[in-house]
Write a protein that holds these residues in place. Structure first.
Motif: not given
Length: 142
Positions: A10-17, A23-32
């Motif tokens: 559960g801790a590994l899944e939480e860390r991966f999530g 990572r998705l949040s960092t690239g969100e600014a470049a999206l339309p």
């Protein structure tokens, strides 16, 4: 965390999530804008689906005497399904024990009947000379 302990799944899944979300949040600014809105809506739907699944999962709590109790919103059928295999096991063990006792009693009764209906008295079977006689007779027969 100690170097000897391993994190739970559960801790590994939480860390991966969290890593994927970061990572998705960092690239969100470049999206339309329209793509970012669709992603936000998809995240909200995923979170909405995740919460009810966690609310209905029962928790198992260990008691002091080594027993486990199932907690949660389970109906009586799910609790019966939890207890039914244990009940079937107990009934099976009692049935096997009774059958073995009956088999032993039957075997002893057969031996007693053979001893009592034989031409020799039961004391002859305890005589060491008679045991030698039986061994010689068995060797001669073969």
């Amino acid at each position: 965390m100690n170097p000897t302990s391993t994190p739970s799944s559960g801790a590994l899944e939480e860390r991966f999530g969290r890593a994927v979300a970061a990572r998705l949040s960092t690239g969100e600014a470049a999206l339309p804008h329209d793509v970012a809105e669709r992603l936000r809506a998809a995240r909200m739907q995923a979170l909405a689906r995740r919460k009810p699944a966690q609310a209905h999962t029962p928790a198992v709590v260990a008691g002091r005497s080594g027993t486990a109790a199932v907690l949660g919103r389970g109906d009586w059928l799910s609790r019966l399904a939890t207890v039914l295999p244990l009940l079937a096991l107990l009934v099976g063990l009692v049935a096997i024990s009774a059958w073995q006792d009956e088999q032993r009693a039957s075997e002893m009764a057969d031996v007693d009947a053979a001893l009592l209906t034989d031409d020799l008295p039961p004391a002859a079977y305890t005589d060491p000379g008679f045991a030698q006689y039986l061994l010689r007779e068995a060797a001669a027969a073969h």
